[in-house]
Write a protein that holds these residues in place. Sequence first.
Motif, PDB file in Angstrom:
ATOM      1  N   ILE A  10       0.855  -1.187   0.000  1.00  0.00           N
ATOM      2  CA  ILE A  10       0.000   0.000   0.000  1.00  0.00           C
ATOM      3  C   ILE A  10       0.892   1.237   0.000  1.00  0.00           C
ATOM      4  N   PRO A  11       0.855   2.044  -1.072  1.00  0.00           N
ATOM      5  CA  PRO A  11       1.659   3.273  -1.098  1.00  0.00           C
ATOM      6  C   PRO A  11       1.013   4.374  -0.271  1.00  0.00           C
ATOM      7  N   LEU A  12       1.827   5.226   0.331  1.00  0.00           N
ATOM      8  CA  LEU A  12       1.338   6.333   1.157  1.00  0.00           C
ATOM      9  C   LEU A  12       2.028   7.619   0.714  1.00  0.00           C
ATOM     10  N   ALA A  13       1.249   8.645   0.445  1.00  0.00           N
ATOM     11  CA  ALA A  13       1.786   9.953   0.078  1.00  0.00           C
ATOM     12  C   ALA A  13       1.153  11.009   0.970  1.00  0.00           C
ATOM     13  N   LEU A  14       1.944  11.625   1.819  1.00  0.00           N
ATOM     14  CA  LEU A  14       1.476  12.642   2.760  1.00  0.00           C
ATOM     15  C   LEU A  14       2.105  13.990   2.438  1.00  0.00           C
ATOM     16  N   GLY A  15       1.588  15.041   3.048  1.00  0.00           N
ATOM     17  CA  GLY A  15       2.167  16.359   2.850  1.00  0.00           C
ATOM     18  C   GLY A  15       1.132  17.451   2.656  1.00  0.00           C
ATOM     19  N   ASP A  16      -0.112  17.064   2.367  1.00  0.00           N
ATOM     20  CA  ASP A  16      -1.185  18.043   2.204  1.00  0.00           C
ATOM     21  C   ASP A  16      -2.208  17.873   3.327  1.00  0.00           C
ATOM     22  N   SER A  17      -3.131  18.798   3.400  1.00  0.00           N
ATOM     23  CA  SER A  17      -4.131  18.745   4.469  1.00  0.00           C
ATOM     24  C   SER A  17      -5.410  19.424   4.000  1.00  0.00           C
ATOM     25  N   HIS A  18      -6.432  19.289   4.832  1.00  0.00           N
ATOM     26  CA  HIS A  18      -7.703  19.994   4.590  1.00  0.00           C
ATOM     27  C   HIS A  18      -8.272  20.415   5.934  1.00  0.00           C
ATOM     28  N   ARG A  19      -8.203  21.692   6.206  1.00  0.00           N
ATOM     29  CA  ARG A  19      -8.724  22.284   7.441  1.00  0.00           C
ATOM     30  C   ARG A  19      -8.215  21.545   8.682  1.00  0.00           C
ATOM     31  N   GLY A  20      -6.924  21.259   8.687  1.00  0.00           N
ATOM     32  CA  GLY A  20      -6.277  20.622   9.831  1.00  0.00           C
ATOM     33  C   GLY A  20      -6.240  19.111   9.787  1.00  0.00           C
ATOM     34  N   PHE A  21      -6.936  18.477   8.860  1.00  0.00           N
ATOM     35  CA  PHE A  21      -6.922  17.021   8.723  1.00  0.00           C
ATOM     36  C   PHE A  21      -5.930  16.626   7.631  1.00  0.00           C
ATOM     37  N   ARG A  22      -5.161  15.586   7.907  1.00  0.00           N
ATOM     38  CA  ARG A  22      -4.141  15.159   6.962  1.00  0.00           C
ATOM     39  C   ARG A  22      -4.764  14.501   5.739  1.00  0.00           C
ATOM     40  N   VAL A  23      -4.163  14.782   4.583  1.00  0.00           N
ATOM     41  CA  VAL A  23      -4.565  14.161   3.323  1.00  0.00           C
ATOM     42  C   VAL A  23      -3.624  12.997   3.047  1.00  0.00           C
TER      43      VAL A  23
END
Length: 419
Positions: free
Chosen positions: A98-111
């Motif tokens: 399962i690949p995971l790409a983090l670094g963005d958010s939406h109103r304090g919640f992680r994307v």
Amino acid sequence: MLLKLARQSLWSRRGTAWLTLLSLIISLSLLLGIDHLRLEAKRSFTSTVAGTDLIVGARSGQLNLLLYTVFRIGNATNNISYAHYEQISRHPQVRWAIPLALGDSHRGFRVLGTNTDYFRYFRYGEQQPLRLSSGREFASVYETVLGADVAKKLGYQLGQDIVLSHGVGKVSFSQHKDQPFTVVGILAPTGTPVDQSVHVSLTGIEAIHQGWQNGAPAMRKAKQTLSEAELAALQPSVLTGALLGLKSKVATFAVQRQINEFKAEPLTAILPGAALAELWQMLVVVENLLLVITALVLLAALIGLTTTLLAAQRERARELAILRAIGARPWQLFLLIELEVLILTLCSIVGAFLLLTGSLAALQPWLSSEYGLVISLFAWHPHTAAGLGIVVGLALLLGAVPAIQAYRQSLNQGLQVRL
């Protein structure tokens, strides 16, 4: 005979006995409840991710890698190449990845950028799969699936458009307003960080960052709109991490060593169970503090029991003297008081279990819907019997104080008429 006498004696003083019993029930239920919730929280914590054999990321510490891939806390020290991820996912011992790409958010919640294998293979708790409470998985570039907490706290529904922000802060000055995402699914509560995540496809992550350089949008005069052909041709270049499931548990350490010694790129592979256990050890101080506070509350209740019995000794002086007069031995009076203590303690244990079970049964639907926590109603653990044995022993030990006083009380002193 003594048991019947102890029951009748308590009944004759039922007002005081009920108050003492209630105090012990509350204290014991508090002790059992905190211990049960502590173990259930530990079980839930250590099963935040289940069925995953290895977590892979850039060269980093074990806890740091666990925190940002599983708990969405902190940031990665570096990204890993998507080409190298694909190479690892094709390893003969890897069953799924399962690949995971983090670094963005939406109103304090992680994307979280991932693919549909995330919904197929990710497990938590007792190997429970992710379930959709409504909608479906994302199928196109600009579709998103929300965690239960995100949808509830922000009041989102299916079909609503949301805008992602660059970075992980609650306030961002770099927003992807020109490329909104449509909510197509909402996950059922899990009680894990999944509930507080916004899930999009890897292609969606690539699409919103087209034209960006060094983490900032490039200067351009007009909005960049990608055609269907361009969107279809998008391929991720880097990832934050990956979750791996292996075909054989025996191969776990061999695959971990191979990833840690990967020549093309410095990578780290960790065992999620070992990392979670290490992280829990950092919280053990709070856990022990709760137990100490509860133990002090219980000790105060037991001392209250002793004080109540001592206060009743003056009122019971004539009763004890009559028992002596009809032939009761001093040791029998001692046992009588201890039996009363034992009856009160055993009844309080039963009452505490009933109170705790009833409270858990009443709160279980609310905990499940509000926090995604599933707490077992059965509050009995391997060490519970030993703990209750200690409680009974302490009660008898403290109850020995009024019992010894009754033992030493003389017949003449008891029959003496006081003016």
